[in-house]
Enzyme design. Structure first.
Site, PDB file in Angstrom:
ATOM      1  CG  ASN A  10       7.345   2.756  -5.746  1.00  0.00           C
ATOM      2  OD1 ASN A  10       6.349   2.284  -5.189  1.00  0.00           O
ATOM      3  ND2 ASN A  10       7.797   2.319  -6.912  1.00  0.00           N
ATOM      4  CD1 TRP A  11       7.328   3.919   0.925  1.00  0.00           C
ATOM      5  CD2 TRP A  11       5.465   3.727   2.176  1.00  0.00           C
ATOM      6  NE1 TRP A  11       7.375   4.890   1.916  1.00  0.00           N
ATOM      7  CE2 TRP A  11       6.249   4.790   2.688  1.00  0.00           C
ATOM      8  CE3 TRP A  11       4.252   3.437   2.802  1.00  0.00           C
ATOM      9  CZ2 TRP A  11       5.853   5.542   3.797  1.00  0.00           C
ATOM     10  CZ3 TRP A  11       3.846   4.179   3.910  1.00  0.00           C
ATOM     11  CH2 TRP A  11       4.646   5.229   4.399  1.00  0.00           C
ATOM     12  CE  LYS A  12       9.863  -0.419  -6.116  1.00  0.00           C
ATOM     13  NZ  LYS A  12      10.929  -1.044  -6.884  1.00  0.00           N
ATOM     14  CG  HIS A 101       7.428   1.346 -11.158  1.00  0.00           C
ATOM     15  ND1 HIS A 101       8.009   0.102 -11.248  1.00  0.00           N
ATOM     16  CD2 HIS A 101       8.230   2.074 -10.332  1.00  0.00           C
ATOM     17  CE1 HIS A 101       9.106   0.080 -10.505  1.00  0.00           C
ATOM     18  NE2 HIS A 101       9.257   1.261  -9.941  1.00  0.00           N
ATOM     19  CD  GLU A 103       9.018  -2.858  -9.301  1.00  0.00           C
ATOM     20  OE1 GLU A 103       8.095  -2.438  -8.570  1.00  0.00           O
ATOM     21  OE2 GLU A 103      10.222  -2.792  -8.969  1.00  0.00           O
ATOM     22  CD  GLU A 173      11.992   4.428 -10.974  1.00  0.00           C
ATOM     23  OE1 GLU A 173      12.272   4.796  -9.826  1.00  0.00           O
ATOM     24  OE2 GLU A 173      11.198   3.500 -11.203  1.00  0.00           O
ATOM     25  N   GLY A 179      16.088  -2.016  -7.627  1.00  0.00           N
ATOM     26  CA  GLY A 179      16.108  -3.105  -6.660  1.00  0.00           C
ATOM     27  C   GLY A 179      17.314  -4.019  -6.789  1.00  0.00           C
ATOM     28  CB  SER A 218      20.032   0.867  -6.625  1.00  0.00           C
ATOM     29  OG  SER A 218      19.486  -0.418  -6.919  1.00  0.00           O
ATOM     30  N   GLY A 239      12.832   3.413  -3.929  1.00  0.00           N
ATOM     31  CA  GLY A 239      12.082   2.221  -3.562  1.00  0.00           C
ATOM     32  C   GLY A 239      12.529   1.710  -2.207  1.00  0.00           C
ATOM     33  N   GLY A 240      13.398   0.713  -2.214  1.00  0.00           N
ATOM     34  CA  GLY A 240      13.829   0.034  -0.988  1.00  0.00           C
ATOM     35  C   GLY A 240      14.198   0.974   0.160  1.00  0.00           C
TER      36      GLY A 240
HETATM   37  P1  PGA Z   1      14.734   0.884  -5.708  1.00  0.00           P
HETATM   38  O1  PGA Z   1      13.361   1.112  -6.508  1.00  0.00           O
HETATM   39  O2  PGA Z   1      15.093   2.190  -5.076  1.00  0.00           O
HETATM   40  O3  PGA Z   1      14.401  -0.181  -4.682  1.00  0.00           O
HETATM   41  O4  PGA Z   1      15.755   0.441  -6.695  1.00  0.00           O
HETATM   42  C1  PGA Z   1      13.133   2.301  -7.221  1.00  0.00           C
HETATM   43  C2  PGA Z   1      11.801   2.251  -7.903  1.00  0.00           C
HETATM   44  O5  PGA Z   1      11.387   1.179  -8.356  1.00  0.00           O
HETATM   45  O6  PGA Z   1      11.107   3.287  -7.994  1.00  0.00           O
END
Ligand code: PGA
Length: 260
Positions: A10-12, A101, A103, A173, A179, A218, A239-240
């Site tokens: 997930n490149w956000k 998600h 977010e 999640e 994050g 994470s 994500g990251g």
């Molecule tokens: P993260 O994000 O790996 O940066 O914690 C995961 C996600 O939001 O899908």
């Protein structure tokens, strides 16, 4: 688990088109150079909408890396300013879409009801949803983690029948792990995955075994192996660490253990 493990990046809201095509190209080459890895794991990248064309071009014809989006609207076309529909995503080459998600639940106020409409629309068009569920820290501390995640799952899957189970992936999640560098312990993740699997069985019956339940929050090359070692965990939503080809590939390799 009927299908291969799933590892999705997930490149956000990151990268510009040049960087995104370069990253996609690098991942494609790395996977093509490791056919055993590519054959054992389903790998997806989910760039922002404006990057889909560039990344789609970098992945065209690829059997090793699929394209996904980070959201979709639930109607096909019309007066929905700022939204993008499942047919548009298919047209851009997407096979997957992340829905619900945390977010988006937090910043856009998305409800389970809205996510359910989006999920039904995605399935109607043959776009495979990666449905995110998970509790906040306050909810976990109040002893409500199980109830919150199970309720989200139940509401978001309302009206989906067992015939579509193999199209659906669920990402557990926990919001507090996203994050933050503070991943859930593999034991916590496994327990929550088992709970979600039970919920899926109640909805889908035996077809629930087709649903991949992946962990997100994470995930790094250092901890991925511990998650993948748990039979309850069918992959990862990253994500990251998905913004680095080297780190993401290390996580994909860790998922190979699922295939022996
Ligand atoms: P993260 O994000 O790996 O940066 O914690 C995961 C996600 O939001 O899908």
């Amino acid at each position: 688990m009927a299908e291969r493990p799933l590892v999705a990046g997930n490149w956000k809201m990151n990268l510009l088109s040049g960087e995104a095509s370069a990253l996609a190209g690098e991942l494609r080459r790395a996977l093509e150079a490791e056919p055993e890895t590519a054959g054992a794991v389903e790998v997806v990248v989910c760039p922002a909408f404006t990057l889909l064309a560039a990344v789609g071009a970098a992945l065209r014809g690829s059997a090793v890396l699929a394209l996904g989006a980070q959201d979709a609207w639930h109607q096909d076309r019309g007066a929905f300013t700022g939204e993008v529909s499942p047919p548009m995503l298919l047209d851009a080459g997407c096979r997957y879409v992340v829905l619900g998600h945390s977010e988006r639940r937090r910043h856009q106020g998305e409800s389970d009801g809205l996510i359910n409409l989006k999920l039904l629309a995605a399935l109607r068009h043959g776009l495979r949803p990666i449905l995110c569920v998970g509790e906040t820290l306050e909810e976990r501390e109040a002893g409500r983690a199980e109830e919150v995640a199970a309720t989200q799952l139940r509401r978001c899957l309302e009206g989906v029948d067992g015939g579509a189970a193999d199209q659906v992936a669920v990402a557990y999640e926990p919001v507090w792990a996203i994050g933050t560098g503070r991943a859930a312990s593999p034991e916590t993740a496994a327990a929550m995955h088992a709970l979600l699997r039970g919920e899926l069985r109640r909805r889908f019956g035996p077809a629930a075994d087709q649903v991949r339940v992946v962990y997100g929050g994470s995930v790094t090359p250092d901890n991925a192996g511990q998650f993948m070692a748990r039979p309850e965990v069918d992959g990862a939503l990253v994500g990251g660490a998905s913004l680095s080809a080297g780190a993401f590939m290390a996580i994909v390799r860790a998922a190979r253990v699922k295939r022996g």
